[in-house]
Design an enzyme around this catalytic site. Structure first.
Site, PDB file in Angstrom:
ATOM      1  N   LYS B  29       0.835  -1.206   0.000  1.00  0.00           N
ATOM      2  CA  LYS B  29       0.000   0.000   0.000  1.00  0.00           C
ATOM      3  C   LYS B  29       0.870   1.258   0.000  1.00  0.00           C
ATOM      4  O   LYS B  29       0.600   2.215  -0.722  1.00  0.00           O
ATOM      5  CB  LYS B  29      -0.946  -0.013   1.220  1.00  0.00           C
ATOM      6  CG  LYS B  29      -2.059  -1.065   1.102  1.00  0.00           C
ATOM      7  CD  LYS B  29      -2.811  -1.302   2.409  1.00  0.00           C
ATOM      8  CE  LYS B  29      -3.785  -2.477   2.252  1.00  0.00           C
ATOM      9  NZ  LYS B  29      -4.462  -2.824   3.514  1.00  0.00           N
ATOM     10  N   GLN B  73      -4.634  -1.797   9.735  1.00  0.00           N
ATOM     11  CA  GLN B  73      -4.436  -3.078   9.067  1.00  0.00           C
ATOM     12  C   GLN B  73      -5.005  -4.199   9.938  1.00  0.00           C
ATOM     13  O   GLN B  73      -4.679  -4.321  11.116  1.00  0.00           O
ATOM     14  CB  GLN B  73      -2.940  -3.306   8.805  1.00  0.00           C
ATOM     15  CG  GLN B  73      -2.632  -4.569   8.027  1.00  0.00           C
ATOM     16  CD  GLN B  73      -3.192  -4.559   6.609  1.00  0.00           C
ATOM     17  OE1 GLN B  73      -3.170  -3.549   5.922  1.00  0.00           O
ATOM     18  NE2 GLN B  73      -3.717  -5.689   6.176  1.00  0.00           N
ATOM     19  N   ASP B  96     -11.252   2.729   4.317  1.00  0.00           N
ATOM     20  CA  ASP B  96     -11.592   1.313   4.188  1.00  0.00           C
ATOM     21  C   ASP B  96     -13.116   1.114   4.152  1.00  0.00           C
ATOM     22  O   ASP B  96     -13.587   0.061   3.734  1.00  0.00           O
ATOM     23  CB  ASP B  96     -10.998   0.515   5.361  1.00  0.00           C
ATOM     24  CG  ASP B  96      -9.708  -0.206   4.978  1.00  0.00           C
ATOM     25  OD1 ASP B  96      -9.460  -0.373   3.767  1.00  0.00           O
ATOM     26  OD2 ASP B  96      -8.958  -0.593   5.883  1.00  0.00           O
TER      27      ASP B  96
END
Lengths: 269, 269
Positions: B29, B73, B96
């Site tokens: 990422k 994460q 997200d």
């Protein structure tokens, strides 16, 4: 609750306009409250009132500690923004369960919504109380409204059913319903589901309440479900009638949500 | 953006613990950010740190005006409450899209989520960019995780697909997948979907990235999808590989969400 803490649950209903069906629904809800000892309050506003007046009514009920459930009867007049008004209902009093945060918590595994929308809860309650296990069952839900189809789908998945959602753009919906163990219809289309759409022995829950005009009747109309009842009876192992099926159970779930909310407010389990 | 307003989008990543797969994902990422000119920040915390330390890291990024996306994460260490930590990410920076309010807005018709979860967005983007129309298509989604299966299902319904959700409790899942025009698998079970599960000409999106141990390899494992690729190739009209299929597109969607967030923040369209 009345005996132990000298308090009763309170449900407030906001009704805008003069729609006959809405008036009937609200009357039924208030009558049901009286029967079980829930205090009901009502704000009636005219069809032409400003959105702010509705928001004010909601806000007053939000702040009233004797009110544990606030319900805005839908549909609202076209000039009002439904999302804004439903979003104004306090999360803790959203007994209809339509707030997006509540819906998100219903959708997400591992989270718990404060309230399960009443019609969805009614469908699942009817199935569970009839001894029908949902885990692994193939369920077709017809309709994907925010009020019924969506929360019913999400709740069925919580019970580990395998759910297929049929809607207006589905090609050959009967191919989907015909392999389903359980068919739940909330499409708002009278007689949509024919006998030929059902697997032999299927269980049918009909959430549709479609008014059919008939000038010869006192009220000028009668109610029809989404399911062609006479045909379905020949094929299904169980079916809910319209009227008298899901409708009254939905009202009962509203009372149940209001009671739960009051218990939460007073800290009793 | 850099040229016109002298600002760049910023993405902050919170990584807890030393999981090799998580480290790889985060590295990918950050590398992707560098390639497109997004500034990346990272908070690395030890496996044993307290939940409060993670919450503090999230809170600092929430308050930093140069950060437009905050990403935690997953998975987090077992002693932490994932819901609490994900719920702490500012709604405006939840690139997200895992916040329940965001998920509710994705589920509800007539509402718009601020962010669409990246893997779901990647699946639909792959289909649409390949010229595949979703309206009325019969889609089987395998898996119902909060991260992939659920948002993918909700997004497909927004595109008017007819969706069936298959999961661990589904009886004969192949009966559902075999009638689907499109199969999207996010089950996390290597080689679950066999060629015999697919209709001839079906389109297959494989979101599974399952590490298979192999001591003879440099990293000690290789990645396998949910779909038995060799078998599916014989039946499907199109299929995404693993690795190299949905994964990189998911990272691209994260960058896209971060850019959208920055544009929203600076008021440019």
């Amino acid at each position: 609750m009345k005996d132990t803490i000298k308090k009763v649950p309170g449900l407030a209903v906001v009704l805008v306009g003069q729609r006959r069906d809405s008036q009937t629904y609200v009357r039924n809800k208030i009558k049901a409250c009286e029967e079980v000892g829930i205090r009901s309050l009502m704000a009636e506003l005219s069809e032409e009132c400003a959105e702010d007046e509705v928001l004010n009514a909601v806000s007053e009920f939000n702040q009233d500690p004797s009110v544990h459930g606030v319900l805005v009867q839908l549909p609202l007049p076209q000039h009002m923004d439904e999302d804004t008004i439903l979003g104004a209902v306090s999360l803790q009093k959203d007994v209809d369960g339509f707030h997006p945060l509540n819906m998100g918590n219903l959708a997400l595994r591992g989270r718990e919504p404060l309230f399960i929308p009443c019609a969805a809860k009614a469908c699942i309650e009817l199935l569970l109380r009839s001894g029908i296990k949902l885990k692994g069952k193939n369920v077709a839900v017809i309709g994907r409204s925010n009020v019924v189809g969506l929360p019913t789908t999400l709740l069925l998945q919580r019970h580990h059913a395998t759910v297929s959602v049929v809607h207006a753009f589905t090609n050959n919906p009967e191919d989907v319903t015909r392999v389903a163990d359980i068919v739940i219809s909330a499409a708002g289309v009278p007689n949509l589901v024919r006998g030929s759409w059902l697997k032999r022995g299927a269980i049918v829950i009909d959430v549709g309440t479609n008014p059919i005009e008939d000038p010869s009747l006192e009220h000028g109309y009668y109610l029809r479900g989404d399911v062609c009842y006479e045909e379905a009876l020949q094929v299904a192992s169980a079916i809910t009638p319209v009227p008298g099926g899901v409708g009254p159970v939905t009202v009962a779930m509203l009372l149940s949500n209001t009671l739960d909310s009051a218990k939460r407010f007073y800290g009793i389990s």
